[in-house]
Design a protein around this motif. Structure first.
Motif, PDB file in Angstrom:
ATOM      1  N   UNK A  38       0.801  -1.228   0.000  1.00  0.00           N
ATOM      2  CA  UNK A  38       0.000   0.000   0.000  1.00  0.00           C
ATOM      3  C   UNK A  38       0.836   1.282   0.000  1.00  0.00           C
ATOM      4  N   UNK A  39       2.111   1.184   0.323  1.00  0.00           N
ATOM      5  CA  UNK A  39       2.960   2.376   0.407  1.00  0.00           C
ATOM      6  C   UNK A  39       2.935   3.228  -0.870  1.00  0.00           C
ATOM      7  N   UNK A  40       3.079   2.652  -2.063  1.00  0.00           N
ATOM      8  CA  UNK A  40       3.045   3.486  -3.275  1.00  0.00           C
ATOM      9  C   UNK A  40       1.701   4.205  -3.491  1.00  0.00           C
ATOM     10  N   UNK A  41       0.635   3.695  -2.882  1.00  0.00           N
ATOM     11  CA  UNK A  41      -0.677   4.327  -3.011  1.00  0.00           C
ATOM     12  C   UNK A  41      -0.887   5.437  -1.977  1.00  0.00           C
ATOM     13  N   UNK A  42       0.060   5.564  -1.047  1.00  0.00           N
ATOM     14  CA  UNK A  42      -0.006   6.616  -0.038  1.00  0.00           C
ATOM     15  C   UNK A  42      -1.008   6.377   1.068  1.00  0.00           C
ATOM     16  N   UNK A  43      -1.388   5.107   1.268  1.00  0.00           N
ATOM     17  CA  UNK A  43      -2.319   4.774   2.348  1.00  0.00           C
ATOM     18  C   UNK A  43      -1.796   3.558   3.107  1.00  0.00           C
ATOM     19  N   UNK A  44      -2.375   3.341   4.280  1.00  0.00           N
ATOM     20  CA  UNK A  44      -2.038   2.176   5.086  1.00  0.00           C
ATOM     21  C   UNK A  44      -3.092   1.089   4.856  1.00  0.00           C
ATOM     22  N   UNK A  80      -6.840   8.408  11.329  1.00  0.00           N
ATOM     23  CA  UNK A  80      -6.699   7.841   9.989  1.00  0.00           C
ATOM     24  C   UNK A  80      -7.716   8.463   9.027  1.00  0.00           C
ATOM     25  N   UNK A  81      -8.935   8.665   9.527  1.00  0.00           N
ATOM     26  CA  UNK A  81      -9.963   9.295   8.695  1.00  0.00           C
ATOM     27  C   UNK A  81      -9.610  10.748   8.401  1.00  0.00           C
ATOM     28  N   UNK A  82      -9.003  11.437   9.373  1.00  0.00           N
ATOM     29  CA  UNK A  82      -8.533  12.810   9.127  1.00  0.00           C
ATOM     30  C   UNK A  82      -7.555  12.833   7.955  1.00  0.00           C
ATOM     31  N   UNK A  83      -6.629  11.870   7.930  1.00  0.00           N
ATOM     32  CA  UNK A  83      -5.645  11.815   6.847  1.00  0.00           C
ATOM     33  C   UNK A  83      -6.312  11.513   5.509  1.00  0.00           C
ATOM     34  N   UNK A  84      -7.304  10.639   5.526  1.00  0.00           N
ATOM     35  CA  UNK A  84      -8.031  10.342   4.289  1.00  0.00           C
ATOM     36  C   UNK A  84      -8.813  11.565   3.807  1.00  0.00           C
ATOM     37  N   UNK A  85      -9.330  12.348   4.749  1.00  0.00           N
ATOM     38  CA  UNK A  85     -10.010  13.607   4.388  1.00  0.00           C
ATOM     39  C   UNK A  85      -9.017  14.581   3.762  1.00  0.00           C
ATOM     40  N   UNK A  86      -7.839  14.697   4.363  1.00  0.00           N
ATOM     41  CA  UNK A  86      -6.804  15.592   3.834  1.00  0.00           C
ATOM     42  C   UNK A  86      -6.421  15.213   2.407  1.00  0.00           C
ATOM     43  N   UNK A  87      -6.462  13.913   2.109  1.00  0.00           N
ATOM     44  CA  UNK A  87      -6.122  13.429   0.766  1.00  0.00           C
ATOM     45  C   UNK A  87      -7.325  13.454  -0.175  1.00  0.00           C
ATOM     46  N   UNK A  88      -8.458  13.923   0.335  1.00  0.00           N
ATOM     47  CA  UNK A  88      -9.695  14.042  -0.448  1.00  0.00           C
ATOM     48  C   UNK A  88     -10.224  12.680  -0.913  1.00  0.00           C
ATOM     49  N   UNK A 108     -15.207  10.514  -5.001  1.00  0.00           N
ATOM     50  CA  UNK A 108     -14.844   9.938  -6.302  1.00  0.00           C
ATOM     51  C   UNK A 108     -13.356   9.620  -6.358  1.00  0.00           C
ATOM     52  N   UNK A 109     -12.527  10.467  -5.732  1.00  0.00           N
ATOM     53  CA  UNK A 109     -11.082  10.190  -5.661  1.00  0.00           C
ATOM     54  C   UNK A 109     -10.823   8.882  -4.916  1.00  0.00           C
ATOM     55  N   UNK A 110     -11.566   8.664  -3.837  1.00  0.00           N
ATOM     56  CA  UNK A 110     -11.419   7.423  -3.069  1.00  0.00           C
ATOM     57  C   UNK A 110     -11.836   6.211  -3.885  1.00  0.00           C
ATOM     58  N   UNK A 111     -12.926   6.335  -4.621  1.00  0.00           N
ATOM     59  CA  UNK A 111     -13.382   5.239  -5.485  1.00  0.00           C
ATOM     60  C   UNK A 111     -12.371   4.955  -6.587  1.00  0.00           C
ATOM     61  N   UNK A 112     -11.787   6.008  -7.146  1.00  0.00           N
ATOM     62  CA  UNK A 112     -10.770   5.834  -8.192  1.00  0.00           C
ATOM     63  C   UNK A 112      -9.534   5.122  -7.652  1.00  0.00           C
ATOM     64  N   UNK A 113      -9.119   5.510  -6.447  1.00  0.00           N
ATOM     65  CA  UNK A 113      -7.961   4.857  -5.842  1.00  0.00           C
ATOM     66  C   UNK A 113      -8.245   3.373  -5.607  1.00  0.00           C
ATOM     67  N   UNK A 114      -9.426   3.052  -5.103  1.00  0.00           N
ATOM     68  CA  UNK A 114      -9.776   1.649  -4.891  1.00  0.00           C
ATOM     69  C   UNK A 114      -9.801   0.884  -6.207  1.00  0.00           C
ATOM     70  N   UNK A 115     -10.306   1.499  -7.260  1.00  0.00           N
ATOM     71  CA  UNK A 115     -10.327   0.845  -8.572  1.00  0.00           C
ATOM     72  C   UNK A 115      -8.902   0.549  -9.040  1.00  0.00           C
ATOM     73  N   UNK A 116      -7.990   1.491  -8.815  1.00  0.00           N
ATOM     74  CA  UNK A 116      -6.591   1.281  -9.185  1.00  0.00           C
ATOM     75  C   UNK A 116      -5.980   0.148  -8.366  1.00  0.00           C
TER      76      UNK A 116
END
Length: 145
Positions: A38-44, A80-88, A108-116
């Motif tokens: 998950x590191x390259x995606x910028x999330x844990x 963790x949710x605060x960080x996800x909010x910061x990343x939109x 939509x950004x979160x959905x796109x990241x999950x799709x990737x």
């Protein structure tokens, strides 16, 4: 990896002790694999879990519901949710019926990241198991709990 006795250079009192230590050792190994993935995606892995919960719900959820559904109970889930909010990747939504309750929705950004992420193989650490063996392992872990 392959033989817990050799991996940790230890002997065991019985097979139950060996199995318990093997579960702990393997869980830590998988956590390391997930962190690396998950590191390259910028999330844990925990943040990924939050995003999957929100995508699966298909609607906004109260923060407490998300915490209750997480695979790993995380006392820092709000951070963790605060960080996800910061990343939109998620957004907070005010609850119209109770101002004290905060709901969270995936963006939509979160959905796109999950799709990737979904198109990137990330369960290769189970590649040595057949589908039948994976089902048996899952059934045995359910039995342990």
């Amino acid at each position: 990896m392959g033989d817990i006795s050799k991996d940790i250079n230890s002997k065991f009192q019985n097979n139950r002790q060996k199995a318990m230590l093997n579960i702990i050792y393997t869980a830590n190994w998988i956590t390391g694999q997930q962190n690396h993935f998950f590191k390259p995606f910028g999330i844990s892995p925990q943040q990924y879990n939050i995003l999957r919960i929100l995508r699966g719900a298909g609607t906004e959820l109260p923060v407490q519901t998300i915490k209750d559904r997480m695979l790993q109970r995380a006392p820092n889930a709000t951070r963790m949710m605060d960080k996800l909010c910061d990343k939109k990747l998620i957004k907070r939504v005010s609850c119209s019926s109770d101002r004290r309750v905060v709901h969270v929705a995936i963006t939509n950004n979160g959905l796109s990241l999950l799709a990737e992420i979904d198109t990137t193989p990330h369960t290769t650490y189970l590649k040595n198991l057949t589908e039948k063996e994976a089902a048996t392992l899952s059934d045995l872990l359910d039995k342990v709990r």
